[in-house]
Design a protein around this motif. Sequence first.
Motif, mmCIF file in Angstrom:
data_model
loop_
_atom_site.group_PDB
_atom_site.id
_atom_site.type_symbol
_atom_site.label_atom_id
_atom_site.label_comp_id
_atom_site.label_asym_id
_atom_site.label_seq_id
_atom_site.Cartn_x
_atom_site.Cartn_y
_atom_site.Cartn_z
ATOM 1 N N UNK A 62 -0.337 8.619 -12.422
ATOM 2 C CA UNK A 62 -1.112 7.832 -13.389
ATOM 3 C C UNK A 62 -1.187 6.401 -12.880
ATOM 4 N N UNK A 63 -2.401 5.886 -12.658
ATOM 5 C CA UNK A 63 -2.526 4.556 -12.051
ATOM 6 C C UNK A 63 -1.924 3.428 -12.874
ATOM 7 N N UNK A 64 -2.039 3.507 -14.197
ATOM 8 C CA UNK A 64 -1.469 2.427 -15.009
ATOM 9 C C UNK A 64 0.050 2.425 -14.940
ATOM 10 N N UNK B 264 1.082 1.198 -11.513
ATOM 11 C CA UNK B 264 0.984 -0.263 -11.382
ATOM 12 C C UNK B 264 2.198 -0.935 -12.021
ATOM 13 N N UNK C 37 -9.063 5.534 -8.486
ATOM 14 C CA UNK C 37 -8.046 4.991 -7.614
ATOM 15 C C UNK C 37 -7.800 5.695 -6.295
ATOM 16 N N UNK C 38 -8.523 6.736 -6.013
ATOM 17 C CA UNK C 38 -8.345 7.281 -4.680
ATOM 18 C C UNK C 38 -9.656 7.142 -3.948
ATOM 19 N N UNK D 178 0.820 -1.217 0.000
ATOM 20 C CA UNK D 178 0.000 0.000 0.000
ATOM 21 C C UNK D 178 0.851 1.262 0.000
ATOM 22 N N UNK E 35 1.964 6.119 -7.153
ATOM 23 C CA UNK E 35 0.821 6.828 -7.738
ATOM 24 C C UNK E 35 1.015 8.337 -7.624
ATOM 25 N N UNK E 36 1.498 8.791 -6.481
ATOM 26 C CA UNK E 36 1.723 10.230 -6.300
ATOM 27 C C UNK E 36 2.866 10.734 -7.167
ATOM 28 N N UNK F 259 2.509 1.608 -3.366
ATOM 29 C CA UNK F 259 1.516 2.057 -4.337
ATOM 30 C C UNK F 259 1.294 3.557 -4.193
ATOM 31 N N UNK F 260 1.143 4.017 -2.962
ATOM 32 C CA UNK F 260 0.879 5.433 -2.739
ATOM 33 C C UNK F 260 2.038 6.280 -3.262
ATOM 34 N N UNK G 274 5.370 -0.239 -9.813
ATOM 35 C CA UNK G 274 5.433 -1.021 -8.578
ATOM 36 C C UNK G 274 5.705 -2.491 -8.896
#
Lengths: 273, 218
Positions: free
Chosen positions: B61-63, B66, B125-126, B49, B56-57, B52-53, B69
Amino acid sequence: MTGDTHYDLEILAELAEGLLDDATARRVREHLAVCDPCGESLADLAAVREMLAAVPVPAMPLGVAMRIDRALADEPNPFASVPVGANGLSKLSLVPALDASAEVDSEELATVTPIRRGRRVWVATLGMAAAAAGVFGASVLASSLMSAPGGTLAEPPATSVSTPERSPQRTLAYTVRASGHNYTSRELSGPLVGYFGPEPGTGSNNDEQLDACVQDKANELDRPPIAVDRAQYNGSEATVMAFWEDQSLDKVRVVVVDDNCRELRQDGLATWN
Amino acid sequence: MTPPPEQPATPEHSAVAGARASVTDADLLARHIGGDPQAFSEIVKRHRDRMWAVALRTLGDPDEAADAVQDAFMSAYRKADSFRGDAAVTTWLHRIVVNACLDRMRRKSVRPVADDELIEAAERDTQLPDQTAEREVSMEVTAALKLLPSDQRAALVLVDMMGYSVEDAASVLGVPAGTVKSRCARGRAKLAPILSHLRNRTDLTRVSSAKGAELRDG
């Protein structure tokens, strides 16, 4: 520096970080004491920190977590002393063997992976994951999960045929996972299919207390659960259970209980797909 | 590297982790190097987690996050023996994740992000509270961060957003503490005019934070 001249934001930010030498810092402070606009700017800088800190920290979406688990499970441990067998079987030993009773076409499942690159459908791992978990009723669940990612309207899982209905002593067939995911109310209003897929490594239920609780709820609602997840709800330990409310309408009843089987919130309705 | 108190690492609570809670990250890493097939996934569970945070920050962009990570965890899995006991496992993992993010940003140059894409990403995603004011602030902050050079953004993500100490951020980024401070200072100076209009829209107006007040009042 007084009067109409002001310090720029960068100097003020450096002051706040203690990066200025003593003489400069003193001069800037003296100016700040008499200059409202610069005081405003300093407050703006402090507000930036607060705003950044206030942006919520998201949990990793389960789809991403499962994708990473899959990728790692597919990767032989580079430090393992036992070499991977010629038939590749030692790799498979990382996940529980398929339950022989589950009528799962493993070849068909294998086509679900690998995951596509680009805008990927994370749910696509679910079919494989369901097989790996080797749970009872896997054939029913797996087929329903598998049809979901294709975009076809997934046939919701048919009520299990092998489980005798309406018998209080029946053994419930359901999948349990322990995602540890911290659910929000919004997530629990669905769609749930992306959250409730079992992941490799979590087996079927072996916790008597949990089983008794699920059994209670199932008896109350007079139907077996679709899936159970040991997770969190708004930060508290919770078990989340999903029951069909109306399969034809894609409606799911969601029950959230704590470790003592007390409900953490009123039952809610959600969508599955 | 100690996580800030207000954001305890959550995976400790999971049923599986419960039994292993007393096992340290370093022990798990040693078991992984010893061939234990489950040890590394426990490390992943504990820290995914936060990783990921951060990703993402940093990437916005979530893709992309991902992919970054996943790359980072795979790389850590393969190169676990490159871990030196002189830092915490979490610091080592953060470093791998941050580097994976910075690599991605360098390779892609700057990709313009459309507004609707930003909105979509934020919604997907948030876990934003339903209050629209807070939600707007979060989105504007996320958008503004993307305007910063990557080194400043990475520093602000770790220090201001994730709450790490300057020293911890410095060891993650592999630069001196003074460099982290000046990157943060320059980044905040760039963000201040972009975000100043948000100050009155939230209850953040009472932010004349202790430090700010102290500095102003001498």
